[in-house]
Scaffold this active site. Structure first.
Site, PDB file in Angstrom:
ATOM      1  CB  SER A 104      -0.871  -0.011   1.254  1.00 44.58           C
ATOM      2  OG  SER A 104      -1.490   1.248   1.462  1.00 44.58           O
ATOM      3  CE1 TYR A 140      -5.139  -1.738   4.280  1.00 42.87           C
ATOM      4  CE2 TYR A 140      -3.908   0.281   3.881  1.00 42.87           C
ATOM      5  CZ  TYR A 140      -4.539  -0.854   3.408  1.00 42.87           C
ATOM      6  OH  TYR A 140      -4.569  -1.107   2.051  1.00 42.87           O
TER       7      TYR A 140
HETATM    8  P1  NAP Z   1     -11.685  -5.297  -1.531  1.00 38.75           P
HETATM    9  O1  NAP Z   1     -12.485  -5.099  -2.770  1.00 38.75           O
HETATM   10  O2  NAP Z   1     -12.277  -5.049  -0.203  1.00 38.75           O
HETATM   11  O3  NAP Z   1     -11.007  -6.736  -1.595  1.00 38.75           O
HETATM   12  C1  NAP Z   1     -10.402  -7.334  -0.491  1.00 38.75           C
HETATM   13  C2  NAP Z   1     -10.383  -8.825  -0.703  1.00 38.75           C
HETATM   14  O4  NAP Z   1      -9.795  -9.453   0.447  1.00 38.75           O
HETATM   15  C3  NAP Z   1     -11.786  -9.386  -0.835  1.00 38.75           C
HETATM   16  O5  NAP Z   1     -11.780 -10.451  -1.740  1.00 38.75           O
HETATM   17  C4  NAP Z   1     -12.047  -9.872   0.567  1.00 38.75           C
HETATM   18  O6  NAP Z   1     -13.044 -10.845   0.670  1.00 38.75           O
HETATM   19  C5  NAP Z   1     -10.691 -10.450   0.903  1.00 38.75           C
HETATM   20  N1  NAP Z   1     -10.588 -10.704   2.325  1.00 38.75           N
HETATM   21  C6  NAP Z   1     -10.705  -9.820   3.334  1.00 38.75           C
HETATM   22  N2  NAP Z   1     -10.614 -10.455   4.518  1.00 38.75           N
HETATM   23  C7  NAP Z   1     -10.440 -11.771   4.246  1.00 38.75           C
HETATM   24  C8  NAP Z   1     -10.306 -12.927   5.032  1.00 38.75           C
HETATM   25  N3  NAP Z   1     -10.351 -12.879   6.366  1.00 38.75           N
HETATM   26  N4  NAP Z   1     -10.144 -14.126   4.429  1.00 38.75           N
HETATM   27  C9  NAP Z   1     -10.129 -14.210   3.084  1.00 38.75           C
HETATM   28  N5  NAP Z   1     -10.265 -13.137   2.263  1.00 38.75           N
HETATM   29  C10 NAP Z   1     -10.415 -11.934   2.855  1.00 38.75           C
HETATM   30  O7  NAP Z   1     -10.462  -4.295  -1.581  1.00 38.75           O
HETATM   31  P2  NAP Z   1      -9.250  -4.090  -2.606  1.00 38.75           P
HETATM   32  O8  NAP Z   1      -9.026  -2.642  -2.649  1.00 38.75           O
HETATM   33  O9  NAP Z   1      -9.430  -4.844  -3.867  1.00 38.75           O
HETATM   34  O10 NAP Z   1      -8.079  -4.713  -1.720  1.00 38.75           O
HETATM   35  C11 NAP Z   1      -7.189  -5.722  -2.177  1.00 38.75           C
HETATM   36  C12 NAP Z   1      -5.829  -5.491  -1.547  1.00 38.75           C
HETATM   37  O11 NAP Z   1      -5.301  -4.262  -2.011  1.00 38.75           O
HETATM   38  C13 NAP Z   1      -5.868  -5.381  -0.017  1.00 38.75           C
HETATM   39  O12 NAP Z   1      -4.739  -6.016   0.531  1.00 38.75           O
HETATM   40  C14 NAP Z   1      -5.789  -3.884   0.207  1.00 38.75           C
HETATM   41  O13 NAP Z   1      -5.258  -3.561   1.449  1.00 38.75           O
HETATM   42  C15 NAP Z   1      -4.873  -3.491  -0.933  1.00 38.75           C
HETATM   43  N6  NAP Z   1      -4.888  -2.083  -1.282  1.00 38.75           N
HETATM   44  C16 NAP Z   1      -6.001  -1.484  -1.762  1.00 38.75           C
HETATM   45  C17 NAP Z   1      -5.938  -0.155  -2.095  1.00 38.75           C
HETATM   46  C18 NAP Z   1      -7.108   0.595  -2.651  1.00 38.75           C
HETATM   47  O14 NAP Z   1      -7.005   1.807  -2.833  1.00 38.75           O
HETATM   48  N7  NAP Z   1      -8.228  -0.032  -2.935  1.00 38.75           N
HETATM   49  C19 NAP Z   1      -4.759   0.564  -1.968  1.00 38.75           C
HETATM   50  C20 NAP Z   1      -3.638  -0.091  -1.466  1.00 38.75           C
HETATM   51  C21 NAP Z   1      -3.712  -1.409  -1.141  1.00 38.75           C
HETATM   52  P3  NAP Z   1     -14.547 -10.422   1.135  1.00 38.75           P
HETATM   53  O15 NAP Z   1     -15.209  -9.866  -0.087  1.00 38.75           O
HETATM   54  O16 NAP Z   1     -15.118 -11.699   1.612  1.00 38.75           O
HETATM   55  O17 NAP Z   1     -14.390  -9.375   2.221  1.00 38.75           O
END
Ligand code: NAP
Length: 251
Positions: A143, A156
């Site tokens: 991140s 986080y």
């Molecule tokens: P998201 O749409 O909320 O996706 C998160 C994914 O992680 C979902 O598939 C979620 O499943 C899964 N997950 C969460 N808790 C879990 C658990 N206990 N066991 C198994 N799966 C779990 O968000 P995203 O933005 O695509 O995030 C993906 C990654 O990118 C994360 O690591 C996040 O921190 C990182 N990130 C995102 C951003 C951003 O701006 N969006 C920026 C930097 C980093 P559920 O649907 O079941 O919750």
């Protein structure tokens, strides 16, 4: 020698791929030719359909990665269903927001356990296979808060800074054994994870103002780097945290 981004015959495990960044990465790896195992707590029906449309097969392994109990089973089922593991994308992650004065132990543990502890132990379990075969690629989703502190998200920031550290630590031990470990640090990407920020007019404006490219990122914006880091084209890259952020960190 021709530079290759081709992933034909490679076997990839992607966590948290029912939506957002994980979904875009899983589909892109399939488009590049990889066989895919998905792993998460919510059924990834849409992702399975998108992968099927690429002509690849995908398998789903149900597991809650808020703790490390399912990890051994996840790797065993990956190997049983797609024949092995060449690529691991540690994408599953959560975020909890609260003022520092109110921040709870539960919000600390939940984020650190899912985003950092499970990431390390899943990598360890995959690495045991990769060391045996003398090759592998581990890609951690970090991140901007691997570099910065953020606002109202201390667990986080701690977990994602830890992801940057553990990426380098794992690389130092695994690179001599043929396994490259890198991380991608996405900028502000429009997903469920950032829904609250997108909906907050003030924060949304502050964020957009600082992104030189001038828009929120899309999950697909992260996928190309994931394909690159999974492919032979990145064989001499390891221990890096690569920002894909529309220019944010350059400001
Ligand atoms: P998201 O749409 O909320 O996706 C998160 C994914 O992680 C979902 O598939 C979620 O499943 C899964 N997950 C969460 N808790 C879990 C658990 N206990 N066991 C198994 N799966 C779990 O968000 P995203 O933005 O695509 O995030 C993906 C990654 O990118 C994360 O690591 C996040 O921190 C990182 N990130 C995102 C951003 C951003 O701006 N969006 C920026 C930097 C980093 P559920 O649907 O079941 O919750």
């Amino acid at each position: 020698m021709a530079i290759s981004f081709d992933l034909s015959g490679r076997r990839a495990l992607v966590t948290g791929a029912n939506t957002g960044i994980g979904q875009a990465i899983a589909v892109a790896l399939a488009q590049a030719g990889a066989r895919i195992a998905l792993c998460g707590r919510t059924s990834p029906d849409e992702t399975m359909d998108l992968i099927a449309a690429t002509g690849q097969t995908a398998t789903n392994i149900a597991a809650d990665l808020s703790n490390i109990k399912p990890i051994k089973r996840v790797i065993e089922e990956t190997v049983a269903s797609i024949g092995g593991i060449d690529i691991l994308v540690n994408n599953a992650g959560i975020i909890r927001r609260n003022d520092l004065e109110e921040f709870t132990e539960e919000d600390w543990d939940a984020v650190v356990d899912t985003n950092l502890k499970s990431l390390f132990f899943l990598s360890q379990a995959a690495a045991l296979r990769m060391i045996d075969q003398g090759s592998g690629k581990i890609i951690n989703i970090a991140s901007l808060l691997s570099f910065q502190g953020g606002i109202r998200v201390p667990s986080y920031a701690a977990a994602k800074s830890g992801v940057a550290g553990v990426t380098k630590a794992m690389s130092n031990e695994l690179a001599p054994k043929g396994v490259q470990v890198n991380a991608i640090a996405p900028g502000y990407i429009a997903t469920n994870n950032t829904a609250a920020l997108q909906a907050d007019e003030t924060r949304n404006h502050q964020i957009l103002e600082r992104i030189p490219i001038g828009r929120w990122g899309r999950p697909e914006d992260i996928a190309g780097t994931a394909v690159f880091l999974s492919s032979a084209a990145s064989d001499y890259i390891t221990g890096q945290v690569i920002a894909v952020d529309g220019g944010w960190l350059g400001r």
